[in-house]
Design a protein around this motif. Structure first.
Motif, PDB file in Angstrom:
ATOM      1  N   PRO A  55       0.804  -1.232   0.000  1.00 53.60           N
ATOM      2  CA  PRO A  55       0.000   0.000   0.000  1.00 53.60           C
ATOM      3  C   PRO A  55       0.833   1.277   0.000  1.00 53.60           C
ATOM      4  O   PRO A  55       0.321   2.351  -0.337  1.00 53.60           O
ATOM      5  N   TYR A  56       2.113   1.166   0.351  1.00 51.76           N
ATOM      6  CA  TYR A  56       2.984   2.342   0.430  1.00 51.76           C
ATOM      7  C   TYR A  56       3.918   2.447  -0.776  1.00 51.76           C
ATOM      8  O   TYR A  56       4.743   3.356  -0.845  1.00 51.76           O
ATOM      9  N   LYS A  57       3.787   1.496  -1.742  1.00 54.86           N
ATOM     10  CA  LYS A  57       4.677   1.451  -2.900  1.00 54.86           C
ATOM     11  C   LYS A  57       3.976   1.852  -4.191  1.00 54.86           C
ATOM     12  O   LYS A  57       4.577   1.834  -5.261  1.00 54.86           O
ATOM     13  N   LEU A  58       2.712   2.226  -4.104  1.00 57.53           N
ATOM     14  CA  LEU A  58       1.883   2.386  -5.293  1.00 57.53           C
ATOM     15  C   LEU A  58       2.270   3.581  -6.156  1.00 57.53           C
ATOM     16  O   LEU A  58       1.987   3.592  -7.353  1.00 57.53           O
ATOM     17  N   SER A  59       2.896   4.582  -5.583  1.00 55.44           N
ATOM     18  CA  SER A  59       3.297   5.754  -6.355  1.00 55.44           C
ATOM     19  C   SER A  59       4.811   5.858  -6.466  1.00 55.44           C
ATOM     20  O   SER A  59       5.357   6.948  -6.674  1.00 55.44           O
ATOM     21  N   ASP A  60       5.506   4.735  -6.328  1.00 57.72           N
ATOM     22  CA  ASP A  60       6.959   4.725  -6.515  1.00 57.72           C
ATOM     23  C   ASP A  60       7.316   5.151  -7.936  1.00 57.72           C
ATOM     24  O   ASP A  60       6.506   5.000  -8.865  1.00 57.72           O
ATOM     25  N   PRO A  61       8.524   5.662  -8.146  1.00 59.95           N
ATOM     26  CA  PRO A  61       8.953   5.997  -9.502  1.00 59.95           C
ATOM     27  C   PRO A  61       8.854   4.787 -10.426  1.00 59.95           C
ATOM     28  O   PRO A  61       9.205   3.670 -10.045  1.00 59.95           O
ATOM     29  N   TRP A 117      -0.367   3.063 -14.181  1.00 59.14           N
ATOM     30  CA  TRP A 117      -1.680   2.604 -13.711  1.00 59.14           C
ATOM     31  C   TRP A 117      -2.725   2.649 -14.813  1.00 59.14           C
ATOM     32  O   TRP A 117      -2.723   3.522 -15.668  1.00 59.14           O
ATOM     33  N   GLU A 118      -3.635   1.668 -14.729  1.00 59.17           N
ATOM     34  CA  GLU A 118      -4.797   1.624 -15.612  1.00 59.17           C
ATOM     35  C   GLU A 118      -5.999   1.173 -14.789  1.00 59.17           C
ATOM     36  O   GLU A 118      -6.026   0.038 -14.283  1.00 59.17           O
ATOM     37  N   LEU A 119      -6.976   2.051 -14.632  1.00 64.82           N
ATOM     38  CA  LEU A 119      -8.176   1.695 -13.893  1.00 64.82           C
ATOM     39  C   LEU A 119      -8.982   0.677 -14.685  1.00 64.82           C
ATOM     40  O   LEU A 119      -9.162   0.829 -15.903  1.00 64.82           O
ATOM     41  N   GLN A 120      -9.446  -0.385 -14.017  1.00 67.66           N
ATOM     42  CA  GLN A 120     -10.204  -1.433 -14.680  1.00 67.66           C
ATOM     43  C   GLN A 120     -11.606  -1.549 -14.089  1.00 67.66           C
ATOM     44  O   GLN A 120     -11.944  -0.875 -13.107  1.00 67.66           O
ATOM     45  N   ASN A 121     -12.408  -2.429 -14.688  1.00 71.68           N
ATOM     46  CA  ASN A 121     -13.771  -2.631 -14.205  1.00 71.68           C
ATOM     47  C   ASN A 121     -13.757  -3.317 -12.841  1.00 71.68           C
ATOM     48  O   ASN A 121     -12.800  -4.028 -12.494  1.00 71.68           O
ATOM     49  N   SER A 163     -15.438  -9.226  -8.744  1.00 66.96           N
ATOM     50  CA  SER A 163     -16.050  -9.810  -7.555  1.00 66.96           C
ATOM     51  C   SER A 163     -14.996 -10.448  -6.662  1.00 66.96           C
ATOM     52  O   SER A 163     -14.094 -11.147  -7.136  1.00 66.96           O
ATOM     53  N   LEU A 164     -15.109 -10.185  -5.375  1.00 67.91           N
ATOM     54  CA  LEU A 164     -14.246 -10.792  -4.363  1.00 67.91           C
ATOM     55  C   LEU A 164     -15.125 -11.092  -3.161  1.00 67.91           C
ATOM     56  O   LEU A 164     -15.720 -10.180  -2.587  1.00 67.91           O
ATOM     57  N   ASP A 165     -15.244 -12.367  -2.808  1.00 70.29           N
ATOM     58  CA  ASP A 165     -16.165 -12.776  -1.736  1.00 70.29           C
ATOM     59  C   ASP A 165     -17.579 -12.269  -2.014  1.00 70.29           C
ATOM     60  O   ASP A 165     -18.270 -11.754  -1.131  1.00 70.29           O
ATOM     61  N   ASP A 166     -18.006 -12.417  -3.283  1.00 70.87           N
ATOM     62  CA  ASP A 166     -19.358 -12.044  -3.725  1.00 70.87           C
ATOM     63  C   ASP A 166     -19.649 -10.550  -3.598  1.00 70.87           C
ATOM     64  O   ASP A 166     -20.812 -10.145  -3.581  1.00 70.87           O
ATOM     65  N   THR A 167     -18.599  -9.740  -3.477  1.00 68.54           N
ATOM     66  CA  THR A 167     -18.763  -8.293  -3.409  1.00 68.54           C
ATOM     67  C   THR A 167     -17.874  -7.646  -4.463  1.00 68.54           C
ATOM     68  O   THR A 167     -16.715  -8.035  -4.618  1.00 68.54           O
ATOM     69  N   GLU A 168     -18.431  -6.681  -5.187  1.00 72.42           N
ATOM     70  CA  GLU A 168     -17.635  -6.016  -6.206  1.00 72.42           C
ATOM     71  C   GLU A 168     -16.592  -5.099  -5.570  1.00 72.42           C
ATOM     72  O   GLU A 168     -16.895  -4.347  -4.644  1.00 72.42           O
ATOM     73  N   HIS A 169     -15.365  -5.184  -6.081  1.00 76.34           N
ATOM     74  CA  HIS A 169     -14.261  -4.330  -5.651  1.00 76.34           C
ATOM     75  C   HIS A 169     -13.703  -3.598  -6.865  1.00 76.34           C
ATOM     76  O   HIS A 169     -13.577  -4.186  -7.948  1.00 76.34           O
ATOM     77  N   GLN A 170     -13.370  -2.329  -6.684  1.00 78.58           N
ATOM     78  CA  GLN A 170     -12.718  -1.611  -7.766  1.00 78.58           C
ATOM     79  C   GLN A 170     -11.332  -2.200  -7.989  1.00 78.58           C
ATOM     80  O   GLN A 170     -10.623  -2.551  -7.044  1.00 78.58           O
ATOM     81  N   THR A 171     -10.937  -2.350  -9.243  1.00 79.63           N
ATOM     82  CA  THR A 171      -9.620  -2.899  -9.547  1.00 79.63           C
ATOM     83  C   THR A 171      -8.846  -1.945 -10.453  1.00 79.63           C
ATOM     84  O   THR A 171      -9.425  -1.119 -11.164  1.00 79.63           O
ATOM     85  N   ALA A 172      -7.543  -2.088 -10.403  1.00 77.94           N
ATOM     86  CA  ALA A 172      -6.663  -1.313 -11.269  1.00 77.94           C
ATOM     87  C   ALA A 172      -5.413  -2.139 -11.546  1.00 77.94           C
ATOM     88  O   ALA A 172      -4.970  -2.926 -10.700  1.00 77.94           O
ATOM     89  N   ARG A 173      -4.858  -1.983 -12.720  1.00 75.34           N
ATOM     90  CA  ARG A 173      -3.678  -2.738 -13.136  1.00 75.34           C
ATOM     91  C   ARG A 173      -2.436  -1.868 -12.957  1.00 75.34           C
ATOM     92  O   ARG A 173      -2.370  -0.731 -13.441  1.00 75.34           O
ATOM     93  N   VAL A 221      -2.784  -6.696 -10.346  1.00 75.87           N
ATOM     94  CA  VAL A 221      -4.158  -6.209 -10.431  1.00 75.87           C
ATOM     95  C   VAL A 221      -4.655  -6.065  -9.001  1.00 75.87           C
ATOM     96  O   VAL A 221      -4.816  -7.059  -8.284  1.00 75.87           O
ATOM     97  N   LEU A 222      -4.857  -4.829  -8.576  1.00 74.46           N
ATOM     98  CA  LEU A 222      -5.222  -4.546  -7.193  1.00 74.46           C
ATOM     99  C   LEU A 222      -6.735  -4.471  -7.019  1.00 74.46           C
ATOM    100  O   LEU A 222      -7.444  -3.963  -7.885  1.00 74.46           O
ATOM    101  N   TYR A 223      -7.207  -4.989  -5.874  1.00 75.41           N
ATOM    102  CA  TYR A 223      -8.608  -4.921  -5.493  1.00 75.41           C
ATOM    103  C   TYR A 223      -8.720  -4.026  -4.248  1.00 75.41           C
ATOM    104  O   TYR A 223      -8.053  -4.279  -3.243  1.00 75.41           O
TER     105      TYR A 223
END
Length: 280
Positions: free
Chosen positions: A142-148, A152-156, A159-169, A185-187
């Motif tokens: 969670p602390y490495k996401l904006s490293d040099p 990023w690409e926002l995706q659709n 489902s994770l545990d029957d709940t929709e989660h925003q994902t990004a590549r 691919v982050l959830y």
């Protein structure tokens, strides 16, 4: 529902841009302090939707508060296929530039920011590179996401545990680290907390990632606990993963305990006398 997350992020983006315009009427702004898209961004200098997504996760995980501490240690008991892969104490600077692993078999791995050492000299160095950098990366993700070099690409939503989660590549620019062909691919949930990440391990592929691409894995973060006001997952689960199905069969798990912040590194990352340098 499929586009709910994107709608929420867009509304947040519009609000941020409006607030920025209002502030510019009364104060001057240093444009270098806020990352913007090369073309001026959305709304004349506004943050991209991808940057809003990343910053929302960093805020939820209290990145600023995390980095105020010098170092952090935790115990990790990691199992794959029912067999113990690693049991020991991991210590790292919060900026990830130095790492130490003290295993229960009394062997040690130390990365001093430049070189890796194994102690004692006759200890088994098989898998040293994987152990040295993989678990600390998962812990500090969670602390490495904006490293040099991060892209990023926002995706659709997925489902994770029957709940929709925003994902990004997440991918990396060429020359970033020693495995720039890796991807994730982050959830994230409705509170912007990172709940899972699919990934490939391309290290050692010499540019041919076909084998890694054919066998993606995923880490699932669970049982979050607050340590000094910062959320940490104390249980990790590892799964197979596909683009179509998401997580498949369970492969392993890890228990994370005794998470402790350190304000001085002292001699923790010094090289012991009976150590040897290893090439990863």
């Amino acid at each position: 529902m499929k586009n709910l997350w994107i709608v929420i992020l867009t509304i947040t983006l519009i609000s941020c841009n409006q607030q920025k315009k209002e502030e510019n009427q009364t104060t001057s702004t240093d444009s270098k302090s806020i990352p913007v898209e090369p073309d001026g961004g959305i709304g004349d200098g506004g943050l991209s939707i991808e940057n809003v997504y990343v910053q929302s996760i960093e805020k939820a995980h209290k990145k600023d508060e995390f980095l105020k501490h010098k170092a952090i240690s935790f115990n990790a008991n990691i199992l794959f296929g029912g067999k113990e892969h690693l049991n020991g104490k991991i210590t790292m600077l919060t900026n990830s530039t130095k790492i130490r692993i003290d295993k229960h078999d009394e062997s040690k791995l130390i990365y001093n920011g430049e070189k890796v050492f194994l102690c004692p000299e006759n200890a088994n160095e098989k898998g040293a590179r994987f152990d040295m950098f993989t678990w600390t990366y998962f812990f500090g993700l969670p602390y490495k996401l904006s490293d040099p070099g991060t892209k990023w690409e926002l995706q659709n939503p997925r489902s994770l545990d029957d709940t929709e989660h925003q994902t990004a590549r997440l991918t990396f620019e060429k020359g970033t680290g020693d495995a720039p062909d890796d991807w994730y691919v982050l959830y994230s949930d409705t509170q912007n907390v990172l709940q899972a990440a699919a990934y490939i391990v391309s290290f050692g592929s010499n540019g041919d990632t076909s084998k890694a691409e054919a066998d993606p894995h995923a880490i699932r973060y669970k049982d979050f606990k607050m340590i000094d006001g910062i959320p940490f997952a104390t249980k990790w689960e590892f799964y197979g993963w596909t683009q179509e199905k998401g997580m498949t069969e369970k492969l392993g798990e890890a228990t994370i305990t005794d998470i402790t912040f350190l304000e001085e590194e002292g001699t923790i990352f010094d090289t012991p006398d009976n150590a040897k340098e290893i090439t990863l």
